[in-house]
Design a protein around this motif. Structure first.
Motif, PDB file in Angstrom:
ATOM      1  N   ASP A  31       0.844  -1.199   0.000  1.00  0.00           N
ATOM      2  CA  ASP A  31       0.000   0.000   0.000  1.00  0.00           C
ATOM      3  C   ASP A  31       0.879   1.248   0.000  1.00  0.00           C
ATOM      4  OD1 ASP A  31       1.001  -0.033   2.543  1.00  0.00           O
ATOM      5  OD2 ASP A  31      -0.911   0.399   3.527  1.00  0.00           O
ATOM      6  N   GLY A  32       0.244   2.426   0.001  1.00  0.00           N
ATOM      7  CA  GLY A  32       0.983   3.682  -0.111  1.00  0.00           C
ATOM      8  C   GLY A  32       1.878   3.957   1.088  1.00  0.00           C
ATOM      9  N   THR A  33       1.443   3.586   2.288  1.00  0.00           N
ATOM     10  CA  THR A  33       2.252   3.847   3.479  1.00  0.00           C
ATOM     11  C   THR A  33       3.554   3.056   3.453  1.00  0.00           C
ATOM     12  OG1 THR A  33       1.060   2.112   4.665  1.00  0.00           O
ATOM     13  CG2 THR A  33       0.208   4.363   4.839  1.00  0.00           C
ATOM     14  N   PHE A  34       3.487   1.824   2.980  1.00  0.00           N
ATOM     15  CA  PHE A  34       4.694   0.994   2.923  1.00  0.00           C
ATOM     16  C   PHE A  34       5.664   1.513   1.867  1.00  0.00           C
ATOM     17  CE2 PHE A  34       7.076  -2.776   1.517  1.00  0.00           C
ATOM     18  CZ  PHE A  34       7.598  -3.193   2.730  1.00  0.00           C
ATOM     19  N   VAL A  35       5.150   1.913   0.706  1.00  0.00           N
ATOM     20  CA  VAL A  35       6.019   2.451  -0.342  1.00  0.00           C
ATOM     21  C   VAL A  35       6.681   3.736   0.134  1.00  0.00           C
ATOM     22  CG1 VAL A  35       6.061   3.381  -2.686  1.00  0.00           C
ATOM     23  CG2 VAL A  35       4.669   1.379  -2.174  1.00  0.00           C
ATOM     24  N   HIS A  36       5.926   4.592   0.818  1.00  0.00           N
ATOM     25  CA  HIS A  36       6.500   5.842   1.344  1.00  0.00           C
ATOM     26  C   HIS A  36       7.572   5.555   2.398  1.00  0.00           C
ATOM     27  CE1 HIS A  36       6.638  10.093   2.218  1.00  0.00           C
ATOM     28  NE2 HIS A  36       6.443   9.845   3.525  1.00  0.00           N
ATOM     29  N   GLY A  55      13.164 -14.911   2.006  1.00  0.00           N
ATOM     30  CA  GLY A  55      14.027 -16.015   1.604  1.00  0.00           C
ATOM     31  C   GLY A  55      13.657 -16.623   0.277  1.00  0.00           C
ATOM     32  N   ALA A  56      13.027 -15.850  -0.623  1.00  0.00           N
ATOM     33  CA  ALA A  56      12.595 -16.355  -1.932  1.00  0.00           C
ATOM     34  C   ALA A  56      12.332 -15.155  -2.836  1.00  0.00           C
ATOM     35  CB  ALA A  56      11.344 -17.216  -1.805  1.00  0.00           C
ATOM     36  N   PRO A  57      12.345 -15.341  -4.153  1.00  0.00           N
ATOM     37  CA  PRO A  57      12.024 -14.226  -5.059  1.00  0.00           C
ATOM     38  C   PRO A  57      10.585 -13.768  -4.876  1.00  0.00           C
ATOM     39  CG  PRO A  57      12.209 -16.304  -6.268  1.00  0.00           C
ATOM     40  CD  PRO A  57      12.716 -16.566  -4.892  1.00  0.00           C
ATOM     41  N   VAL A  58      10.360 -12.462  -5.127  1.00  0.00           N
ATOM     42  CA  VAL A  58       9.045 -11.859  -4.891  1.00  0.00           C
ATOM     43  C   VAL A  58       8.621 -11.053  -6.110  1.00  0.00           C
ATOM     44  CG1 VAL A  58       9.389 -11.748  -2.394  1.00  0.00           C
ATOM     45  CG2 VAL A  58      10.046  -9.815  -3.812  1.00  0.00           C
ATOM     46  N   LYS A  59       7.308 -10.794  -6.184  1.00  0.00           N
ATOM     47  CA  LYS A  59       6.713  -9.877  -7.160  1.00  0.00           C
ATOM     48  C   LYS A  59       5.875  -8.868  -6.391  1.00  0.00           C
ATOM     49  CE  LYS A  59       6.452 -12.896 -11.214  1.00  0.00           C
ATOM     50  NZ  LYS A  59       5.537 -13.529 -12.224  1.00  0.00           N
ATOM     51  N   LEU A  60       6.096  -7.574  -6.669  1.00  0.00           N
ATOM     52  CA  LEU A  60       5.423  -6.504  -5.938  1.00  0.00           C
ATOM     53  C   LEU A  60       4.203  -6.037  -6.715  1.00  0.00           C
ATOM     54  CD1 LEU A  60       8.527  -4.458  -4.736  1.00  0.00           C
ATOM     55  CD2 LEU A  60       7.424  -6.416  -3.665  1.00  0.00           C
ATOM     56  N   PHE A  61       3.094  -5.831  -5.987  1.00  0.00           N
ATOM     57  CA  PHE A  61       1.824  -5.412  -6.585  1.00  0.00           C
ATOM     58  C   PHE A  61       1.268  -4.220  -5.817  1.00  0.00           C
ATOM     59  CE2 PHE A  61       2.231  -9.758  -7.930  1.00  0.00           C
ATOM     60  CZ  PHE A  61       1.659  -9.807  -9.189  1.00  0.00           C
ATOM     61  N   THR A  62       0.431  -3.469  -6.498  1.00  0.00           N
ATOM     62  CA  THR A  62      -0.365  -2.406  -5.894  1.00  0.00           C
ATOM     63  C   THR A  62      -1.697  -2.355  -6.638  1.00  0.00           C
ATOM     64  OG1 THR A  62      -0.366  -0.086  -5.216  1.00  0.00           O
ATOM     65  CG2 THR A  62       0.538  -0.608  -7.391  1.00  0.00           C
ATOM     66  N   SER A  76       4.307  16.165  -1.765  1.00  0.00           N
ATOM     67  CA  SER A  76       5.242  15.502  -0.848  1.00  0.00           C
ATOM     68  C   SER A  76       5.316  13.993  -1.089  1.00  0.00           C
ATOM     69  CB  SER A  76       4.840  15.774   0.604  1.00  0.00           C
ATOM     70  OG  SER A  76       3.532  15.298   0.847  1.00  0.00           O
ATOM     71  N   TYR A  77       4.344  13.425  -1.790  1.00  0.00           N
ATOM     72  CA  TYR A  77       4.322  11.988  -2.064  1.00  0.00           C
ATOM     73  C   TYR A  77       4.566  11.671  -3.536  1.00  0.00           C
ATOM     74  CZ  TYR A  77       2.497  11.047   2.616  1.00  0.00           C
ATOM     75  OH  TYR A  77       2.332  10.943   3.990  1.00  0.00           O
ATOM     76  N   ASN A  78       5.117  12.658  -4.268  1.00  0.00           N
ATOM     77  CA  ASN A  78       5.371  12.420  -5.697  1.00  0.00           C
ATOM     78  C   ASN A  78       6.402  11.307  -5.915  1.00  0.00           C
ATOM     79  OD1 ASN A  78       3.545  14.262  -6.728  1.00  0.00           O
ATOM     80  ND2 ASN A  78       5.016  15.966  -6.712  1.00  0.00           N
ATOM     81  N   GLU A  79       7.460  11.307  -5.115  1.00  0.00           N
ATOM     82  CA  GLU A  79       8.483  10.258  -5.264  1.00  0.00           C
ATOM     83  C   GLU A  79       7.916   8.885  -4.946  1.00  0.00           C
ATOM     84  OE1 GLU A  79      13.122   9.442  -3.871  1.00  0.00           O
ATOM     85  OE2 GLU A  79      11.961  11.094  -2.981  1.00  0.00           O
ATOM     86  N   ALA A  83       7.445   5.664  -7.556  1.00  0.00           N
ATOM     87  CA  ALA A  83       7.928   4.317  -7.235  1.00  0.00           C
ATOM     88  C   ALA A  83       6.790   3.301  -7.275  1.00  0.00           C
ATOM     89  CB  ALA A  83       8.591   4.319  -5.862  1.00  0.00           C
ATOM     90  N   ALA A  84       5.596   3.720  -6.831  1.00  0.00           N
ATOM     91  CA  ALA A  84       4.464   2.793  -6.825  1.00  0.00           C
ATOM     92  C   ALA A  84       3.963   2.505  -8.236  1.00  0.00           C
ATOM     93  CB  ALA A  84       3.330   3.364  -5.977  1.00  0.00           C
ATOM     94  N   GLN A  85       4.117   3.473  -9.138  1.00  0.00           N
ATOM     95  CA  GLN A  85       3.664   3.252 -10.512  1.00  0.00           C
ATOM     96  C   GLN A  85       4.505   2.214 -11.253  1.00  0.00           C
ATOM     97  OE1 GLN A  85       3.675   7.183 -12.181  1.00  0.00           O
ATOM     98  NE2 GLN A  85       1.583   7.671 -11.437  1.00  0.00           N
TER      99      GLN A  85
END
Length: 288
Positions: A31-36, A55-62, A76-79, A83-85
């Protein structure tokens, strides 16, 4: 301390993979809080950091709702928005934008059929997701990432589901009773066709025969252990027997007599040769 944390994380991942069917590569819903939090603490790249934790490969989703919420928070949350996009978008099927908390709850559902790891900094959302079976939670603490242990509700749900799986359902119990009745009726019909001499059915005789056959088969199938008996010595480790000398009394007597006679002759001859006459006797003869 770091070793203990990694060991705890491996144990938690093993719990969810064995009990709820999680498979590699793991899917992590951020979610947005974790990405920030990742951007502010410079935990980059995010996929390698999460892969080290799990301990394994991952795929990130939003989701689209999470992206819209980050966009509405201002410059303030543009960066964090950029990153989330870059992450993959999970399907949320919301025509109108919802809050990130409600969107994540809808994507997870009642049993987390998509097998998502949920990464969030929202304490209330983590508390609500602990009441859903099969939802592992990831959060950040300063510049470290942590994986929450399974909640008491999740452990109790797993225990109750295992107990229910070990018992028969009502439908299975009915089917079992029906098959038993059918088998019993067939056996009675077959036995009634062959009457005994006394007028009794041969069903009891068949049962006795089958029981005796089973007993004989059980006896044959049993393993028969051989008793250990005393064995002789190893012939390779034994010395060879020496031949004994012949003990004939007659032959030995003759030989001993010959040996004794020869010995006596030699002793006499040796004595006679070694004997010397004294000088006194010579003097007496000369004077005479």
């Amino acid at each position: 301390m770091r070793f203990k944390k990694q060991k705890r994380h491996r144990k938690t991942v093993r719990f969810f993979t064995a009990c709820f069917g999680f498979r590699e590569p793991f899917k992590v819903l951020c979610d947005g809080t974790f990405v920030h939090h990742l951007i502010t603490n410079r935990i980059t790249p995010a996929d390698t950091a999460l892969a080290n934790v799990l301990g394994a490969p991952v795929k990130l989703f939003t989701t689209r709702c999470i992206l819209a919420e980050l966009k509405s928070l201002g410059d303030s949350y543009n960066e964090s928005l950029n990153a989330a996009q870059t992450l993959a978008t999970a399907r949320c099927d919301h025509e109108k934008r919802k809050s990130a908390v409600n969107c994540v709850a809808d994507v997870i559902g009642e049993n987390n059929s998509e097998h998502f790891f949920v990464a969030t900094q929202d304490a209330e959302l983590r508390k609500n997701l602990q009441e859903v079976p099969g939802v592992p939670l990831v959060f950040g603490l300063r510049n470290a990432l942590l994986l929450e242990q399974p909640s008491a509700f999740q452990r109790q749900f797993l225990k109750s589901s295992e107990e229910a799986r070990s018992r028969m359902t009502d439908r299975e119990y009915k089917l079992l009773n029906m098959t038993r009745k059918n088998v019993a009726s067939e056996e009675l019909n077959n036995s009634s066709d062959v009457p005994d001499v006394n007028g009794n059915h041969a069903f009891a005789g068949k049962l006795i025969q089958t029981s005796t056959r089973k007993n004989i088969e059980d006896v044959k199938d049993k393993v028969q252990f051989k008793r250990k008996r005393a064995k002789g010595p190893n012939p390779l480790s034994c010395k060879k027997k020496k031949p004994r000398p012949s003990t004939n009394t007659a032959a030995t007597g003759k030989d001993n007599s010959k040996i004794n006679t020869t010995d006596s002759d030699t002793t006499k001859r040796s004595r006679s040769r070694k004997r010397k006459r004294s000088g006194k006797s010579n003097k007496v003869e000369e004077t005479a």
